[in-house]
Design a protein around this motif. Sequence first.
Motif, short mmCIF file in Angstrom:
data_model
loop_
_atom_site.label_atom_id
_atom_site.label_comp_id
_atom_site.label_asym_id
_atom_site.label_seq_id
_atom_site.Cartn_x
_atom_site.Cartn_y
_atom_site.Cartn_z
N ALA A 100 0.83 -1.21 0.00
CA ALA A 100 0.00 0.00 0.00
C ALA A 100 0.86 1.25 0.00
O ALA A 100 0.49 2.27 -0.60
N VAL A 101 2.02 1.18 0.67
CA VAL A 101 2.93 2.34 0.69
C VAL A 101 3.35 2.72 -0.73
O VAL A 101 3.42 3.90 -1.08
N THR A 102 3.61 1.72 -1.56
CA THR A 102 4.10 2.00 -2.92
C THR A 102 2.98 2.05 -3.96
O THR A 102 3.24 2.28 -5.14
N THR A 103 1.73 1.85 -3.51
CA THR A 103 0.60 1.93 -4.44
C THR A 103 0.11 3.37 -4.52
O THR A 103 -1.06 3.66 -4.29
N VAL A 104 1.02 4.28 -4.82
CA VAL A 104 0.67 5.70 -4.85
C VAL A 104 0.83 6.30 -6.25
O VAL A 104 0.76 7.51 -6.41
N THR A 105 1.03 5.45 -7.25
CA THR A 105 1.23 5.99 -8.60
C THR A 105 0.06 6.83 -9.10
O THR A 105 0.28 7.81 -9.81
N PRO A 106 -1.21 6.50 -8.75
CA PRO A 106 -2.30 7.37 -9.20
C PRO A 106 -2.15 8.80 -8.68
O PRO A 106 -2.52 9.76 -9.35
N GLN A 107 -1.58 8.93 -7.47
CA GLN A 107 -1.42 10.26 -6.89
C GLN A 107 -0.21 11.00 -7.47
O GLN A 107 -0.04 12.19 -7.22
N LEU A 108 0.61 10.32 -8.25
CA LEU A 108 1.65 11.00 -9.03
C LEU A 108 1.11 11.40 -10.39
O LEU A 108 1.55 12.39 -10.99
N MET A 109 0.15 10.62 -10.90
CA MET A 109 -0.42 10.90 -12.22
C MET A 109 -1.40 12.08 -12.17
O MET A 109 -1.47 12.87 -13.11
N LEU A 110 -2.15 12.21 -11.07
CA LEU A 110 -3.13 13.29 -11.00
C LEU A 110 -2.49 14.68 -11.06
O LEU A 110 -2.94 15.54 -11.83
N PRO A 111 -1.42 14.98 -10.29
CA PRO A 111 -0.77 16.28 -10.46
C PRO A 111 -0.19 16.45 -11.86
O PRO A 111 -0.14 17.57 -12.38
N LEU A 112 0.27 15.36 -12.47
CA LEU A 112 0.80 15.45 -13.83
C LEU A 112 -0.30 15.85 -14.81
O LEU A 112 -0.09 16.67 -15.70
N VAL A 113 -1.50 15.29 -14.63
CA VAL A 113 -2.64 15.70 -15.45
C VAL A 113 -2.96 17.16 -15.19
O VAL A 113 -3.26 17.92 -16.11
N GLY A 114 -2.89 17.57 -13.91
CA GLY A 114 -3.11 18.98 -13.59
C GLY A 114 -2.09 19.89 -14.24
O GLY A 114 -2.40 21.03 -14.61
N ASP A 115 -0.85 19.40 -14.40
CA ASP A 115 0.19 20.18 -15.08
C ASP A 115 -0.13 20.38 -16.56
O ASP A 115 0.09 21.45 -17.12
N LEU A 116 -0.61 19.32 -17.20
CA LEU A 116 -0.61 19.27 -18.65
C LEU A 116 -1.95 19.60 -19.30
O LEU A 116 -1.98 20.04 -20.45
N ALA A 117 -3.05 19.41 -18.62
CA ALA A 117 -4.35 19.64 -19.22
C ALA A 117 -4.62 21.13 -19.34
O ALA A 117 -4.22 21.91 -18.48
N PRO A 118 -5.30 21.57 -20.41
CA PRO A 118 -5.66 22.98 -20.54
C PRO A 118 -6.55 23.40 -19.38
O PRO A 118 -7.36 22.59 -18.90
N PRO A 119 -6.44 24.63 -18.89
CA PRO A 119 -7.22 25.05 -17.72
C PRO A 119 -8.72 24.96 -17.94
O PRO A 119 -9.46 24.68 -17.01
N HIS A 120 -9.18 25.19 -19.19
CA HIS A 120 -10.62 25.13 -19.43
C HIS A 120 -11.12 23.69 -19.57
O HIS A 120 -12.31 23.46 -19.75
N ARG A 121 -10.20 22.70 -19.50
CA ARG A 121 -10.60 21.28 -19.53
C ARG A 121 -9.95 20.51 -18.37
O ARG A 121 -9.95 19.31 -18.36
N ARG A 122 -9.40 21.26 -17.41
CA ARG A 122 -8.64 20.61 -16.35
C ARG A 122 -9.52 19.68 -15.53
O ARG A 122 -9.16 18.53 -15.25
N ALA A 123 -10.69 20.16 -15.12
CA ALA A 123 -11.56 19.33 -14.29
C ALA A 123 -12.00 18.08 -15.05
O ALA A 123 -12.10 17.00 -14.47
N THR A 124 -12.24 18.23 -16.36
CA THR A 124 -12.65 17.07 -17.15
C THR A 124 -11.54 16.03 -17.22
O THR A 124 -11.77 14.83 -17.05
#
Length: 941
Positions: free
Chosen positions: A167-191
């Motif tokens: 469980a300690v190392t099952t955190v990859t989704p929480q690394l991917m979510l900020p990456l999506v926040g970095d890369l997605a356009p602001p007007h489509r970020r929530a989507t």
Amino acid sequence: MTSSQHGTSKPDSPPTLDTSSLSTASPECKDVSPSSPFTQWKTFLDIILYTPKHCRYDPANPPRFSIWLNLLFAFAGAFTVANLYYNHPILHLLAEEFGISNERASLIPTLAQAGYASGLLFLCPLGDVFPRRLFVLALVLFTATVWLGLCLTNSFAIFCFLTFLTAVTTVTPQLMLPLVGDLAPPHRRATALSVVSSGLILGLLFARLLSGVVTEYTSWRNIYWLAFGLQYLIFALLWLFMPDYPSTNPDGINYFRILYSIFQIFTTHPLLVQACLVGFCTSTTFTSFWTTLTFLLSAPPYEYSTVIIGLFALIGIASMFLGPVWSRFVTDRFIPLFSVILGLIISLAGTCIGTYIGTFTVAGPVIQAFLLDFGIQTAMIANRSAIYGILPKARNRVNTAYMISAFCGQLTGTAVGNHIFAVGGWTSSGSTSVGFLVAALLLCVARGPREKRWVGWSGGWQIRKAGDVARKGDEEKGRAGADEEDAAESSQQVSSSDGRESNVNVEIGMTEVERIRETDHTSWSNMSPSLNTPTSGSSKDEGGGISPQNKGSWSSFLKSIASFNGDLSSMTAPPFILGTLSLTEFSAYWTQHPSVFVAPAAEKDPAKRALLVLKWFLSTLKPSYSTRNDKYGSEKKPLNPFLGELFLGKWEDEAGTTELVSEQVSHHPPVTAYCIQNAKHGIKLEGYNGQKASFSRTIHIKQIGHAVLTITPPDNPSAPAETYLITLPNIHIEGLIYGKPFVELNGCTYISSSTGYTGKIDYSGKGWVSGKKNSFTATLYPTGKEKDVLYSVEGQWPEAFTIREGAGKHGTVVDNYNSRNAPVTPLIVPPLEQQDPWEANRAWDKVIRAITKGDMDTTNAEKSKIENAQREYRRKEQSEGREWERKFFNRAEKAEEWWESLAKSIGERIEAEKTGGVWRFDKAKAETARRPFHDGLSPTG
């Protein structure tokens, strides 16, 4: 570019040299037996660390964040987070397997949540330091390998320990979510966030469903074997398709400072504290419901099988598919707090229904499962959309702070919910959940969406985002206007605790830029390195970065270029970021040290001559790409040359007279050609360059073109001149987020000579573990024999470098060059009154004076005069079917044979279509060129 394996062979031992050359190569490797454990492990690590070509990060052509990558992250997140929930429907079977009570079996999901929270705290912040691809792959591989123990163990203690560890190392989704926040356009970020979040919910639901179905007909261990295979499938897919995004903090951060900063940001950001407390309450409710639901449905009056209990997970699928739709039409359009409150009300309604009718009708848990999943997902996505606007380079830490709160809530919900259920039953545990949801609503109404203090509603009740009214015009405007409004909204929400704007608000606005999708733009020659002026007249204020009063406009400008769907060169930059130099003046940087420039012409040994050419080239990097005051953060946008613009001058010193001619030979695409020659020493440099820019988190500039140095052999003046083909480095601009841009070089460049020697220069910046800014290493070797290094060089191009014989750091030092101590010969240009109207200093004089005074209105007006006149000249030429007359250069359609021969050995090719042709100095034209160069015409019309 790679060196080919053919070329002229040269002597094996290098000649000695008192002056000049290049940086050191990689250390020698020891011979190791192919069958040794070291070799086997090295082979294994080479495979794991290898990045497929299509996944490698190229600053000039960054990977685009596509829907397919979004779906890959969602899939990986789904079946990674599922590891935490396979045990939920089978707790009673695990209790039987290990001979323990149901209450003690509930320790398994509690440990899983505790391990996940530990991973969030101690591992996820490293996502702000480590390259994300390598970090994610390492975690997935470790989890998959350790998971094998869960499939095999018969010990409850070991099972609990391995559950916690994985469980300690099952955190990859929480690394991917900020990456999506970095890369997605602001007007489509929530989507975009909703797609990945829906994947997490899908994983949670499928985990329960698969676990229930598989254990009904086979052993419970088979679900763990299935998870084992899925982890390796995820690893393979990410290895094949996940792009190698760079670290957001390549300079590195102390690990303990990272951990401390997570708690520190709580003291200055009320929005984050509010979101975390709400997340704690909703997570408590969520896990309390799903863990106690198993006990409710497996006991009277229902007594459902594990299959039926697992099928309850399907109820959440509808909410999963509704999430992205809701985000698209609600969360992306309204302030995040509005969606959070709506989500909480929906969750509260579902919890009340399920709690108070669930003991006598199954409709209660069914309704609660749907409304609770949908409401909490809505609130979570809206909260993330808000908090990702806080700190641009610490988004993983912000996400960690939020998720620690959320998973502390899950830990609380699992433990407290099970305990209250054991004591008071379903209604008591559900009533506790109602209390947590009411508390979350009170936290939301305690602080408004535009409040800058800890509590209050100043700033109004308006629920629509400020830019929503203009959405219909976004497609035509490249969405720049809407993005600016979104950024303003974010900066209103993020403030310091004393009610004033926090110092990080500049970063907050720039966060929007980091999130813009990678867009490929053509030729933006405006943003270029260096203010190191060869003439007087640059503003003394240059070098101080963007002034405080212009921070907001700087942020808006960067968001505009990030979301602009077109040619960046067609955009008008705000006057306050303009420098006082034109790009035509940059050609002078090749020869600020004329004695170093002409030195190769006096050296009779061809290898030493090639080394001196290399030393000269390295000495040009500081003036070409670093600022005059040597401070980072002072780069500004040069004046964009107009077609026909000239810059003429000369240097006079002990090397004799060195003459410079620079001419803007093309405007679309923008290309500057130049020629620098010293007749006394028989040496000449000519070349041309254009630029192609792309935006991904910052501005990346690919220089297109080349330079050619020709030298008359000193031992045989009647022999054909030697030629040296010089390629140009790629550039990216750092520090944009803070309004203090500076230049880094990346990739590699070559110097290929007709004498049979090749120089290779590799550029690098400060890494997350080691390295220094603006670093390079270089080698000189016989063409086609890259491993036969004659000389090596290493250092920092704005500072100093050391030249050694042979490869490595242990060779004999040949020379040390310090760019700070190297004397600069001033360039001599005619006084303004003697210059032609088409010469850069005179043409831009009024603009330069206005910039120096800080008069932006006059700057804009005078600059517009030149731009409008140039448009009129182009229209007239087009109507008359003629082309602008170049005074010093001619255009060819392809390169000469000798050029092709030199280029072939280094993998270089001509790109005439991107520079309007191949530009060469015309000696005959130059001999007849006289002022006035364009009689009767003026750059201003």
